[in-house]
Design a protein around this motif. Structure first.
Motif, PDB file in Angstrom:
ATOM      1  N   THR A 425       0.842  -1.194   0.000  1.00  0.00           N
ATOM      2  CA  THR A 425       0.000   0.000   0.000  1.00  0.00           C
ATOM      3  C   THR A 425       0.878   1.245   0.000  1.00  0.00           C
ATOM      4  O   THR A 425       1.983   1.230   0.572  1.00  0.00           O
ATOM      5  N   PRO A 426       0.405   2.340  -0.619  1.00  0.00           N
ATOM      6  CA  PRO A 426       1.173   3.595  -0.609  1.00  0.00           C
ATOM      7  C   PRO A 426       0.998   4.389   0.673  1.00  0.00           C
ATOM      8  O   PRO A 426       1.514   5.499   0.785  1.00  0.00           O
ATOM      9  N   LEU A 427       0.293   3.847   1.665  1.00  0.00           N
ATOM     10  CA  LEU A 427       0.031   4.578   2.900  1.00  0.00           C
ATOM     11  C   LEU A 427       1.319   4.809   3.677  1.00  0.00           C
ATOM     12  O   LEU A 427       2.227   3.974   3.696  1.00  0.00           O
ATOM     13  N   SER A 428       1.384   5.930   4.333  1.00  0.00           N
ATOM     14  CA  SER A 428       2.542   6.261   5.162  1.00  0.00           C
ATOM     15  C   SER A 428       2.461   5.485   6.478  1.00  0.00           C
ATOM     16  O   SER A 428       1.381   5.035   6.881  1.00  0.00           O
ATOM     17  N   PRO A 429       3.584   5.338   7.188  1.00  0.00           N
ATOM     18  CA  PRO A 429       3.557   4.624   8.478  1.00  0.00           C
ATOM     19  C   PRO A 429       2.580   5.251   9.462  1.00  0.00           C
ATOM     20  O   PRO A 429       1.966   4.530  10.265  1.00  0.00           O
ATOM     21  N   GLU A 430       2.413   6.566   9.396  1.00  0.00           N
ATOM     22  CA  GLU A 430       1.487   7.231  10.320  1.00  0.00           C
ATOM     23  C   GLU A 430       0.037   6.846  10.027  1.00  0.00           C
ATOM     24  O   GLU A 430      -0.809   6.778  10.939  1.00  0.00           O
ATOM     25  N   GLU A 431      -0.260   6.577   8.739  1.00  0.00           N
ATOM     26  CA  GLU A 431      -1.627   6.255   8.355  1.00  0.00           C
ATOM     27  C   GLU A 431      -1.979   4.784   8.591  1.00  0.00           C
ATOM     28  O   GLU A 431      -3.164   4.437   8.720  1.00  0.00           O
ATOM     29  N   LEU A 432      -0.951   3.926   8.630  1.00  0.00           N
ATOM     30  CA  LEU A 432      -1.214   2.490   8.717  1.00  0.00           C
ATOM     31  C   LEU A 432      -1.993   2.106   9.967  1.00  0.00           C
ATOM     32  O   LEU A 432      -2.903   1.266   9.920  1.00  0.00           O
ATOM     33  N   SER A 433      -1.638   2.705  11.106  1.00  0.00           N
ATOM     34  CA  SER A 433      -2.323   2.345  12.349  1.00  0.00           C
ATOM     35  C   SER A 433      -3.800   2.714  12.299  1.00  0.00           C
ATOM     36  O   SER A 433      -4.664   1.907  12.673  1.00  0.00           O
ATOM     37  N   LYS A 434      -4.104   3.925  11.801  1.00  0.00           N
ATOM     38  CA  LYS A 434      -5.504   4.358  11.712  1.00  0.00           C
ATOM     39  C   LYS A 434      -6.282   3.488  10.741  1.00  0.00           C
ATOM     40  O   LYS A 434      -7.428   3.085  11.014  1.00  0.00           O
ATOM     41  N   VAL A 435      -5.659   3.144   9.607  1.00  0.00           N
ATOM     42  CA  VAL A 435      -6.324   2.315   8.608  1.00  0.00           C
ATOM     43  C   VAL A 435      -6.570   0.919   9.154  1.00  0.00           C
ATOM     44  O   VAL A 435      -7.645   0.330   8.956  1.00  0.00           O
TER      45      VAL A 435
END
Length: 528
Positions: A425-435
């Motif tokens: 996924t192109p998600l950033s590490p900061e976004e992974l937890s929320k996703v």
């Protein structure tokens, strides 16, 4: 499944024997009135081959292994003697390699100590017998190019996976000639021409396997340049005689021994798509395939005859008004319908799946030759008939398993697969937890949306407002739009065991579900 069964209505009840292929008889010059010159025939041919080049197609030339009819005759005649002494040849073969060719010995299992040396000897002994068994198969089918191509592809794959390249096999020909010479001398069958034929035989094998290695390496390089997911795992529409034989024989035997299969297909009568009764068309397709199985088996070695026959059948189906798209779709659906029955008996295997897939793909491919050309502006849209039926067939199984396990257990299983970091996924590490947290809480929403979508298929416009609304909710929660693409993989990873234990999972089923969730994600993003 036993031998000799036939499908009712088929044109042939001959069971295929995979181990035997008829061979061409070597040319006998004396029978054709030519003067017999045994002392010069081989020399003359070798001189002619040297003059025009080894790859020239001379009269009687065996194109695939580059052997003359004289070579073939020498190989067959000497092999008849060697085969009676195969144990002795095998022992002498592996002992010579063990004592004089450390470079070959080093490719086998390595360790230290006496026990290791015994294992190495055992490996070499078994490999010697394996080489002789391979030689027997090659000589028995030396005129069957299709068989040899498949055989050498498999042989190359096995050696490549073991880390052995074809160049290391150059020594086999020399060793074989060395150990067979005393036996042929004792039987008064040894001649210099025989040695030349065996040397040519082994060198040709090495050349073919080197070409196969280069072909695989080139294919791997092409695949590396195409990182996208390969939708066709099986090499569809590329004729494989071995798979056709397995597919035909097993199809014959299943329907002959278990005629209740046709009644079982009746349960699909309740599924009607675009006015088509799925059960009715499945029974019709099974009967059609059953009537041409004998003809396919009869022409398995003659692709041109098979092409003409099935193209004619396709033309008749076109005149009857059968949509060409149905030709592609009925195979996967029929396999999906039958697999659970065979699965319960523990008889379904990946080899059988591949064989049936190949059989139906080839039938579809050749029948379409009898149809008009496809319009260039014709587009394939999701979902097609096959995908609709696969989704409608498997979703009730998933619902049943969820009810059996309870929704709480399903939520826990879904949560275990909802770690976004496990997926590309192109998600950033900061976004992974929320996703990840959002995915874990989406299991109930996912089932609720599918309850609306599956009954509406193939119409995806009916549930579109609910999907856009759900997308808007995710936007308000600040969930990135790219996260919506992960719902499909999470759902498939969670529900795959439900389908596997029922014999209803396949690559086609997985592709159908991933395709549906791709459409769902696109509609959800319209709400962003």
């Amino acid at each position: 499944m036993g031998q000799g069964a036939s499908y009712p209505g088929s044109t042939s009840n001959t069971s295929t024997d995979f181990s035997h292929v008829n061979s061409l008889r070597p040319v006998n010059l004396r029978q054709r009135g030519a003067p017999h010159k045994p002392e010069t025939e081989s020399t003359m041919y070798q001189s002619l081959r040297s003059y025009v080049g080894k790859n020239a197609k001379l009269p009687g030339y065996m194109d695939y292994l580059h052997l003359s009819t004289s070579d073939v005759a020498n190989l067959r005649e000497s092999w008849c003697v060697l085969e009676d002494n195969v144990s002795k040849v095998g022992v002498e073969f592996f002992l010579d390699i063990l004592n004089h060719h450390e470079e070959i010995k080093s490719t086998f299992r390595q360790a230290t100590g006496l026990a290791s040396e015994i294992r190495v000897n055992e490996d070499l002994y078994k490999h010697g017998l394996y080489v002789l068994a391979a030689i027997k198969k090659i000589i028995s089918n030396i005129d069957d190019t299709e068989y040899l191509e498949k055989f050498f592809d498999d042989l190359s794959d096995k050696h490549r996976k073991a880390g052995v390249d074809a160049s290391s096999m150059d020594v086999f020909g020399k060793v074989f000639c060395k150990v067979m010479r005393p036996i042929l001398l004792d039987k008064k069958k040894w001649r210099p021409e025989v040695k030349d034929s065996w040397v040519t035989f082994f060198s040709s094998i090495v050349k073919v396997m080197k070409k196969n290695e280069m072909k695989v390496e080139n294919q791997c390089e092409e695949d590396d340049q195409k990182p996208e997911f390969k939708s066709h795992v099986f090499r569809r529409n590329q004729y494989d005689r071995h798979l056709m034989e397995i597919g035909c024989e097993s199809f014959n035997e299943l329907f002959s021994r278990h005629p209740e299969v046709m009644d079982f297909l009746g349960q699909y009568d309740i599924i009607v798509v675009d006015g088509i009764s799925v059960g009715q068309i499945l029974r019709s397709h099974a009967m059609t395939v059953g009537t041409i199985i004998g003809e396919i088996q009869e022409n398995a070695g003659n692709l041109e005859n098979l092409r003409l026959s099935l193209a004619g059948l396709g033309q008749r189906r076109y005149m009857e008004g059968l949509d060409r798209k149905l030709l592609d779709m009925m195979g996967p659906i029929l396999i999906q319908a039958i697999r659970p029955l065979v699965w319960e008996e523990g008889l379904w295997t990946s080899e059988l799946e591949k064989a049936w897939t190949h059989l139906f793909d080839i039938i579809s491919c050749l029948m379409k030759l009898g149809y008009p050309a496809i319009p260039q502006d014709e587009e394939e849209r999701f979902p097609n008939l096959t995908e609709v039926i696969l989704l409608k067939d498997t979703y009730p199984v998933i619902q049943q398993q969820v009810d059996h396990l309870t929704i709480e257990t399903f939520q826990q299983m879904y949560s275990l697969n909802a770690d976004a970091a496990q997926y590309p996924t192109p998600l950033s590490p900061e976004e992974l937890s929320k996703v990840s947290q959002a995915l874990k809480s989406s299991s109930t929403d996912c089932l609720g949306l599918l309850d609306q979508i599956i009954p509406a298929l193939p119409n995806l416009q009916s549930p579109a407002p609910a999907l856009r609304s759900y997308g808007t909710e995710q936007k308000e929660k600040e969930i990135p739009g790219d996260a919506l693409d992960l719902i499909g993989p999470v759902f498939c990873n969670t529900t795959r065991p439900f389908l596997l234990v029922q014999g209803r999972w396949s690559l086609d089923v997985e592709r159908a579900w991933l395709g549906l969730f791709k459409e769902i994600a696109d509609m959800m993003r319209e709400g962003y």
